[in-house]
Scaffold this active site. Structure first.
Site, PDB file in Angstrom:
ATOM      1  N   HIS A  28     -23.508  -3.921 -95.034  1.00 50.91           N
ATOM      2  CA  HIS A  28     -22.777  -2.949 -94.226  1.00 50.91           C
ATOM      3  C   HIS A  28     -23.229  -2.985 -92.773  1.00 50.91           C
ATOM      4  O   HIS A  28     -22.474  -2.651 -91.870  1.00 50.91           O
ATOM      5  CB  HIS A  28     -22.947  -1.552 -94.820  1.00 50.91           C
ATOM      6  CG  HIS A  28     -22.282  -1.407 -96.154  1.00 50.91           C
ATOM      7  ND1 HIS A  28     -20.916  -1.392 -96.303  1.00 50.91           N
ATOM      8  CD2 HIS A  28     -22.782  -1.309 -97.400  1.00 50.91           C
ATOM      9  CE1 HIS A  28     -20.624  -1.285 -97.576  1.00 50.91           C
ATOM     10  NE2 HIS A  28     -21.732  -1.230 -98.259  1.00 50.91           N
TER      11      HIS A  28
ATOM     12  N   ARG B  96      -9.545  18.119 -77.927  1.00 54.83           N
ATOM     13  CA  ARG B  96      -9.692  18.738 -79.250  1.00 54.83           C
ATOM     14  C   ARG B  96     -10.659  19.914 -79.131  1.00 54.83           C
ATOM     15  O   ARG B  96     -11.868  19.759 -79.302  1.00 54.83           O
ATOM     16  CB  ARG B  96     -10.191  17.707 -80.252  1.00 54.83           C
ATOM     17  CG  ARG B  96      -9.315  16.449 -80.355  1.00 54.83           C
ATOM     18  CD  ARG B  96      -9.915  15.461 -81.336  1.00 54.83           C
ATOM     19  NE  ARG B  96      -9.136  14.250 -81.482  1.00 54.83           N
ATOM     20  CZ  ARG B  96      -9.329  13.124 -80.791  1.00 54.83           C
ATOM     21  NH1 ARG B  96     -10.304  13.081 -79.876  1.00 54.83           N
ATOM     22  NH2 ARG B  96      -8.592  12.063 -80.986  1.00 54.83           N
TER      23      ARG B  96
ATOM     24  N   ARG C 192      -5.502  21.427 -76.909  1.00 53.57           N
ATOM     25  CA  ARG C 192      -4.953  21.783 -78.218  1.00 53.57           C
ATOM     26  C   ARG C 192      -5.735  22.966 -78.760  1.00 53.57           C
ATOM     27  O   ARG C 192      -6.968  22.944 -78.795  1.00 53.57           O
ATOM     28  CB  ARG C 192      -5.053  20.606 -79.181  1.00 53.57           C
ATOM     29  CG  ARG C 192      -4.410  20.889 -80.545  1.00 53.57           C
ATOM     30  CD  ARG C 192      -4.424  19.671 -81.430  1.00 53.57           C
ATOM     31  NE  ARG C 192      -5.777  19.310 -81.860  1.00 53.57           N
ATOM     32  CZ  ARG C 192      -6.083  18.207 -82.538  1.00 53.57           C
ATOM     33  NH1 ARG C 192      -5.132  17.340 -82.845  1.00 53.57           N
ATOM     34  NH2 ARG C 192      -7.317  17.952 -82.898  1.00 53.57           N
TER      35      ARG C 192
ATOM     36  N   GLU D 183       3.473  16.494 -86.069  1.00 57.83           N
ATOM     37  CA  GLU D 183       2.648  15.824 -87.064  1.00 57.83           C
ATOM     38  C   GLU D 183       3.006  16.222 -88.487  1.00 57.83           C
ATOM     39  O   GLU D 183       2.354  15.772 -89.433  1.00 57.83           O
ATOM     40  CB  GLU D 183       1.166  16.119 -86.790  1.00 57.83           C
ATOM     41  CG  GLU D 183       0.828  17.590 -86.701  1.00 57.83           C
ATOM     42  CD  GLU D 183      -0.590  17.838 -86.185  1.00 57.83           C
ATOM     43  OE1 GLU D 183      -1.405  16.896 -86.188  1.00 57.83           O
ATOM     44  OE2 GLU D 183      -0.865  18.977 -85.770  1.00 57.83           O
TER      45      GLU D 183
ATOM     46  N   ASN E 256      -1.478  10.271 -86.738  1.00 58.49           N
ATOM     47  CA  ASN E 256      -2.427  10.178 -87.860  1.00 58.49           C
ATOM     48  C   ASN E 256      -2.004  11.081 -89.009  1.00 58.49           C
ATOM     49  O   ASN E 256      -1.873  10.653 -90.159  1.00 58.49           O
ATOM     50  CB  ASN E 256      -3.833  10.551 -87.391  1.00 58.49           C
ATOM     51  CG  ASN E 256      -4.377   9.590 -86.355  1.00 58.49           C
ATOM     52  OD1 ASN E 256      -3.849   8.501 -86.175  1.00 58.49           O
ATOM     53  ND2 ASN E 256      -5.415   9.996 -85.657  1.00 58.49           N
ATOM     54  N   ASP E 257      -1.793  12.374 -88.706  1.00 57.47           N
ATOM     55  CA  ASP E 257      -1.374  13.301 -89.759  1.00 57.47           C
ATOM     56  C   ASP E 257       0.071  13.047 -90.175  1.00 57.47           C
ATOM     57  O   ASP E 257       0.408  13.163 -91.358  1.00 57.47           O
ATOM     58  CB  ASP E 257      -1.545  14.743 -89.289  1.00 57.47           C
ATOM     59  CG  ASP E 257      -2.948  15.273 -89.532  1.00 57.47           C
ATOM     60  OD1 ASP E 257      -3.577  14.852 -90.520  1.00 57.47           O
ATOM     61  OD2 ASP E 257      -3.418  16.089 -88.742  1.00 57.47           O
TER      62      ASP E 257
ATOM     63  N   ARG F 294      -5.323   9.536 -95.211  1.00 57.12           N
ATOM     64  CA  ARG F 294      -5.785   8.514 -94.277  1.00 57.12           C
ATOM     65  C   ARG F 294      -7.289   8.295 -94.351  1.00 57.12           C
ATOM     66  O   ARG F 294      -7.800   7.363 -93.755  1.00 57.12           O
ATOM     67  CB  ARG F 294      -5.386   8.883 -92.846  1.00 57.12           C
ATOM     68  CG  ARG F 294      -5.905  10.229 -92.357  1.00 57.12           C
ATOM     69  CD  ARG F 294      -5.286  10.563 -90.997  1.00 57.12           C
ATOM     70  NE  ARG F 294      -5.505  11.938 -90.584  1.00 57.12           N
ATOM     71  CZ  ARG F 294      -6.511  12.327 -89.814  1.00 57.12           C
ATOM     72  NH1 ARG F 294      -7.388  11.446 -89.394  1.00 57.12           N
ATOM     73  NH2 ARG F 294      -6.646  13.593 -89.465  1.00 57.12           N
TER      74      ARG F 294
ATOM     75  N   CYS G 202      -0.544  11.042 -79.142  1.00 56.58           N
ATOM     76  CA  CYS G 202      -2.004  11.095 -79.049  1.00 56.58           C
ATOM     77  C   CYS G 202      -2.674  10.603 -80.321  1.00 56.58           C
ATOM     78  O   CYS G 202      -3.885  10.698 -80.465  1.00 56.58           O
ATOM     79  CB  CYS G 202      -2.469  12.513 -78.727  1.00 56.58           C
ATOM     80  SG  CYS G 202      -1.963  13.752 -79.944  1.00 56.58           S
TER      81      CYS G 202
END
Length: 829
Positions: A448, A555, A591, A684, A707-708, A718, A755
Site C-alpha cells: 500500500h 465547505r 455552502r 446533487e 459526487n453526490d 461513492r 464543484c
C-alpha cells in the site's frame, strides 16, 4: 500436499548461536536432497535482510530469491533445539523449520505454522516433545483430509474464486468482513484444507489464497443463505479489485538506460518519476511498555481505550485520504479499522492480560507474532500486509507506552525520504512539497505504500536493502523511479541527465504555473471561470495564488469538525471575513452546514441512521437545528458587508425546502442589516434536477455537486471500494442530468457552476464546458492545469464531444471521446 517424513525431523539438538543452528538445519536439508550446499550461505544472508523469527519459539530460515537455482527439490525440515537459540531481540528459537522452496507447495506448512502460533501452549509443548509424530502432525496436519478426493461441507455452501490478480489480500478481505458483519450467520472460508473465520481479517489473510484459486464458503444460521448470496455477489464483482489490464497495441515504453556513473543501489520500481536532492532518514518513535501489571481490570480498560483512540485516528485518515485519492486508495485504512476489531487479536490480547501481562505487553506480543507470520509468507502481496499490521499495532501501542519519543519530524526543505519501510499512515501524511521521492529498505511493488506513492505522484523505489539506511542525512542522491535504482554519489553528468529528465516531465506543469493567472478562454473566445474548492480560511490566499478566480465552494462544515462544541458567531465571522479579505474582491461561495452522511459531529448528538446519506443531512439538519443555521447565517451575512459573498444551500431536494431556507435567510438578513446576497443551491439530488425549472425561479445560480448526484442517480455508494470504480461522474446518465440542469438555468437566465470531482478531471472539464457549465470549481493544485486545458480547445469542439457523450453507453466511452479530441489538439488529459 507436501510430505514431511520422520527423517526430516531432528529432535534434541543444540547450537551455541543462530549461525550454527542455521548450518545444522542446512546440513539436514542437504542430506534430505532438498538443496545444494551453497544454499546455506544464502540462508545466512537472508538473516541480514529480514527477520525469520515468527514468535512463540519458532523460526523459519530460508534462502534469498536469487538462490532458488540451488534448490533441488521443494521441501522442509524441522530441527528442535530444546535449550533454545538466541535468534533475535524478540526471543529464542526452539523449533527451526528450514524451507527450500521452488514453488508454493510449502505454503500449507506455513499456514499450519501460523496455527501453532495462535496456540502458545502448543508451541511450548513442541519445543520439548520427544514425539516426532507430534511435530509432523502440527506442521502437516491430518493426512486423512489429503487422502480424500474432496472435502465434505455441512450446511449451505457456495464456490467462488479468489479475486485477481493478487488474491485475498487486505482490501478484498476487508470487504468480505464488511459483508459478513451485516448478517448473524457464522461464515467460514475454506481453501486447500485450511479454513478462516470470515469475520476475522487476519484469519482470511492467513489463508494465503492466490488470485483465481477456488474457495468454498460455508454458513450456518437463520440468515445463512442471504449471507452466502451477498458474498457470492461481492466475489463476482471482484471485491473491489481492478481486473488485469487488457492487452494494448500501444508501443511499449523504452527501457530505462542505466548509464549512471555514481554508485547504484538496486531495488524495485514502485512509482515512476525521477528526483534528486539530499536524503533524509525517516525516524519513528521508540515505544517501551511495562511487561506485567497487577490490576487486570484496569489493563483491559486501557487496551479498550487505546483501541478506540486508534479507531478514531484511522477514521480521520480515511476521510482525509478519501478526498485526496479516492475510495480505492483510501480502502487500506478501512482494512486497518477491521484489524482493530479482529476477534482473534482481541481475544488473545485480553487473554494474555488475564495471565498478568500489561495491556501494552499483551498487545505487542500478539500483533508482532501475527505480523511475523504474515511476513514469512512467500506470496509478496500477502507478506507485505505485515507492515499494515505493524502500523495498526503501533497505533494502538502508542498510548500504552511507558516511554514515548517524539513523532517523526521532517526537514523544512525538500528531501528524498529514506526509511526501513513506510506504513500507509506515514505516507498518507507526506507533503509532496517537502518530499521529492521515497526509497525504502523493504517493502514491495504491491504494498500500500507503493500505491499511495503513485497516487501522490511521488517517485518511489522499494526493497533497496538495509544498506540504504547507512546513508547520512544531507547526502546528495538521485532516485530513479523508472529504473528502480538509487544513485549514491552521482557525478555531474548524472545530475545533468537527471535534471534533463525531470525537466521533460515538469515542463508542461511549469508552463501551466506561469500562465495560471490568465483566464481560461477557449480558442474561439468562450470564457469559463475556474475557481477553488477550499475547506479552511487559510486556503483562500492559496487559491488566489494558484490562479483561482474566486472560491466556488467553501465547505463550512469543516469549521464544525474535530471539536467538542460548535463554533460561535464571532469565530465563524472571523473565518469568513478573513477569506473575503484574502480574495480581495473575488467572489466567495459559502455552502451552509452540510453535516450528515459521511460527516459525523458527536456533540450534535444526532440519532443513528441506517442510511445516513438518505437521512437528516445538509439543509434538513439545518432545519432540525435552526439555532445553528441562524448563527451561521448571521456570521455569513455580516462578512458579506466586506466583499462579495454568495450563499449555497446543500442537499435541496424539494421546492418547499428552498422556500424555507430563503425565508430564514431573509429574516436573519434583516436582523443584521446586511444587503441582499446571491443565493444558490447544490444540484446533487435527482429530484432537484427534475424540478430545476421551478427551483431556478428563486435562486441566482446552480452548483452541480456531481459526487453526490452520481451516487444517488446510479445507486452506488461513492465510498464503497467495490462500486467506486463504476460510480463515475462522466456516466452518460449523470451527464444527461447536467444537460437538463443547464437548459433549465438558461431558460431562467441564471448561471451554472460545478464543484464536484469531475470538474477538476480533464475529461470532465471538457464535457462540462461543452454542456454549458460556465464555472468549474476545483481543488487548488488543479487550477493551473484545468485553465491551460480549456485554453487549448475550442468551445465548438467541447460542445461536439458533449453532444456525442450524451449518446454514449458508459463513462469509459465518454473518456475515450475526450482523449480523441485532446490527441488531435496535441493536449494531454
Amino acid at each position: 500436499m507436501l510430505s514431511l517424513t520422520p527423517s526430516q525431523v531432528r529432535l534434541g539438538w543444540s547450537a551455541t548461536n543462530k549461525a550454527e543452528a542455521i548450518r545444522l538445519v542446512g546440513q539436514v536439508m542437504v542430506e534430505s536432497g532438498f538443496i545444494s550446499p551453497g544454499y546455506v550461505d544464502s540462508m545466512l544472508k537472508r538473516e541480514q535482510v529480514s527477520a525469520t523469527f515468527l514468535g512463540h519459539g519458532i523460526a523459519i530460515p530460508h534462502g534469498l530469491p536469487e538462490a532458488r537455482h540451488l534448490v533441488l527439490q521443494t521441501g522442509v525440515v524441522v530441527v528442535q533445539f530444546p535449550a533454545g537459540v538466541v535468534w533475535s531481540e524478540d526471543g529464542h528459537a526452539h523449533l527451526v523449520v528450514g524451507i527450500a522452496a521452488r514453488s508454493d507447495e510449502h505454503l500449507q506448512v506455513l499456514a499450519n505454522l501460523t496455527g501453532v502460533l495462535d496456540d502458545e501452549a502448543r508451541a511450548v509443548a513442541l519445543a520439548s516433545t520427544l514425539d516426532t509424530a507430534a511435530i509432523i502432525q502440527a506442521l502437516q496436519g491430518s493426512r486423512a483430509w489429503a487422502e480424500q478426493d474432496a472435502p465434505a461441507f455441512e450446511g449451505l455452501s457456495r464456490q467462488v474464486l479468489s479475486p485477481s490478480p493478487h488474491g485475498l489480500h487486505a482490501r478484498p478481505a476487508t470487504l468480505v468482513v464488511e459483508v459478513v458483519r451485516r448478517f448473524r450467520a457464522d461464515v467460514t472460508v475454506h481453501h486447500e484444507g485450511r479454513q478462516a473465520n470470515a469475520r476475522s481479517l487476519l484469519s482470511l489473510l492467513r489463508l494465503g489464497a492466490r488470485g483465481g484459486s477456488p474457495l468454498t464458503l460455508t454458513a450456518a444460521g437463520d440468515d445463512a443463505a442471504a449471507a452466502l448470496l451477498a458474498l457470492q455477489q461481492a466475489f463476482d464483482a471482484g471485491l473491489g479489485e481492478e481486473p488485469p489490464a487488457a492487452p494494448t497495441l500501444a508501443p511499449e515504453p523504452e527501457p530505462a538506460v542505466l548509464d549512471y556513473e555514481g554508485t547504484l543501489v538496486a531495488g524495485l520500481s514502485a512509482s515512476p518519476g525521477i528526483a534528486a536532492g539530499p536524503v533524509w532518514a525517516f525516524q519513528r518513535e521508540r515505544l517501551e511498555v511495562e511487561e506485567r501489571a497487577a490490576d487486570a481490570a484496569r489493563e483491559h480498560q486501557r487496551l479498550e481505550s487505546a483501541l478506540a483512540g486508534a479507531a478514531a485516528e484511522l477514521r480521520q485518515l480515511h476521510e482525509g485520504f478519501l478526498q485526496k485519492a479516492g475510495a480505492r486508495r483510501a480502502a487500506i485504512f478501512k482494512a486497518h479499522l477491521e484489524l482493530l476489531d479482529d476477534p482473534e487479536l482481541l481475544r488473545e490480547s485480553h487473554g494474555l492480560i488475564d495471565t498478568g501481562l500489561s495491556a501494552g505487553a499483551s498487545w505487542r506480543r500478539v500483533f508482532e507474532s501475527r505480523a511475523q507470520a504474515l511476513a514469512a509468507m512467500d506470496e509478496p502481496v500477502l507478506a507485505s500486509r505485515a507492515a499494515d499490521l505493524r502500523d495498526v499495532g503501533r497505533r494502538v501501542l502508542r498510548p500504552l507506552a511507558r516511554v514515548l519519543e517524539g513523532e517523526p519530524t521532517f526537514p523544512e526543505h525538500p528531501v528524498v525520504l529514506l526509511a526501513e519501510d513506510l506504513t500507509p499512515s506515514d505516507t498518507a501524511k507526506l507533503d509532496p512539497a517537502l518530499v521529492l521521492g521515497l526509497c525504502t529498505a523493504g517493502g514491495g511493488t504491491t504494498s500500500h505504500t507503493a500505491i499511495i506513492a503513485r497516487s501522490l505522484d511521488l517517485p518511489a523505489v522499494v526493497a533497496l536493502g538495509p544498506s540504504v539506511l547507512d546513508l547520512r542525512n544531507g547526502q546528495h542522491c538521485i532516485l530513479d523511479g523508472d529504473a528502480g535504482v538509487l544513485v549514491v554519489g552521482p557525478s555531474e553528468r548524472d545530475r545533468a541527465r537527471a535534471a534533463h529528465q525531470r525537466e521533460r516531465i515538469r515542463l508542461r506543469r511549469e508552463e501551466e504555473q506561469v500562465k495560471r493567472h490568465q483566464p481560461a478562454i477557449t480558442l474561439d473566445g468562450w470564457r469559463v471561470e475556474v475557481a477553488a474548492n477550499i475547506n479552511e480560511a487559510a486556503e483562500a490566499l492559496k487559491a488566489v495564488d494558484a490562479g483561482g478566480e474566486g472560491v466556488g465552494l467553501m465547505r463550512t462544515e469543516f469549521l464544525f469538525l474535530g471539536r467538542d462544541e460548535p463554533p460561535g458567531e464571532e469565530e465563524q465571522l472571523h473565518a469568513y471575513r478573513a477569506m473575503v479579505r484574502a480574495l480581495d474582491g473575488l467572489p466567495l461561495t459559502l455552502r451552509t452546514l452540510d453535516i450528515g452522511g459521511d460527516k459525523h459531529v458527536p456533540y450534535l448528538s444526532l440519532p443513528a441512521e441506517e442510511n445516513p446519506f438518505l437521512g437528516v443531512r445538509g439543509l434538513r439538519l439545518c432545519f432540525e437545528r435552526e439555532d445553528l443555521f441562524r448563527t451561521q447565517l448571521r456570521a455569513i451575512l455580516r462578512a458579506s458587508m466586506e466583499g462579495p459573498v454568495r450563499i449555497l444551500y446543500p442537499m435541496v431536494a424539494l421546492p418547499e425546502e428552498l422556500a424555507k431556507a430563503r425565508a430564514i435567510t431573509e429574516s436573519v438578513r434583516r436582523e443584521v442589516g446586511a444587503a441582499p446576497v446571491e443565493t444558490g443551491i447544490m444540484m446533487e439530488v435527482p429530484s432537484a434536477v427534475m424540478m430545476a425549472e421551478q427551483l431556478a425561479r428563486d435562486v441566482s445560480f446552480f452548483s452541480l455537486g456531481t459526487n453526490d448526484l452520481t451516487q444517488y442517480l446510479l445507486a452506488m455508494d461513492r465510498r464503497n471500494p467495490v462500486l467506486a470504480p463504476r460510480a463515475d461522474g462522466l456516466h452518460p446518465a449523470v451527464l444527461r442530468m447536467v444537460d437538463l440542469t443547464v437548459k433549465a438555468a438558461r431558460r431562467a437566465g441564471i448561471r451554472v457552476g460545478a464543484c464536484g470531482g469531475i470538474a477538476g478531471d480533464p475529461s470532465g472539464a471538457v464535457v462540462l464546458s461543452g454542456l454549458g457549465v460556465t464555472e468549474l470549481s476545483v481543488a487548488i493544485p488543479s487550477i493551473p492545469a484545468v485553465k491551460a486545458l480549456l485554453r487549448s480547445i475550442s468551445l465548438a469542439d467541447a460542445e461536439a464531444v458533449a453532444r456525442a457523450a450524451l449518446e454514449c453507453g458508459s463513462a469509459a466511452e465518454v473518456r475515450g471521446l475526450v482523449r480523441g479530441l485532446l490527441a488531435r489538439k496535441g493536449a494531454k488529459a
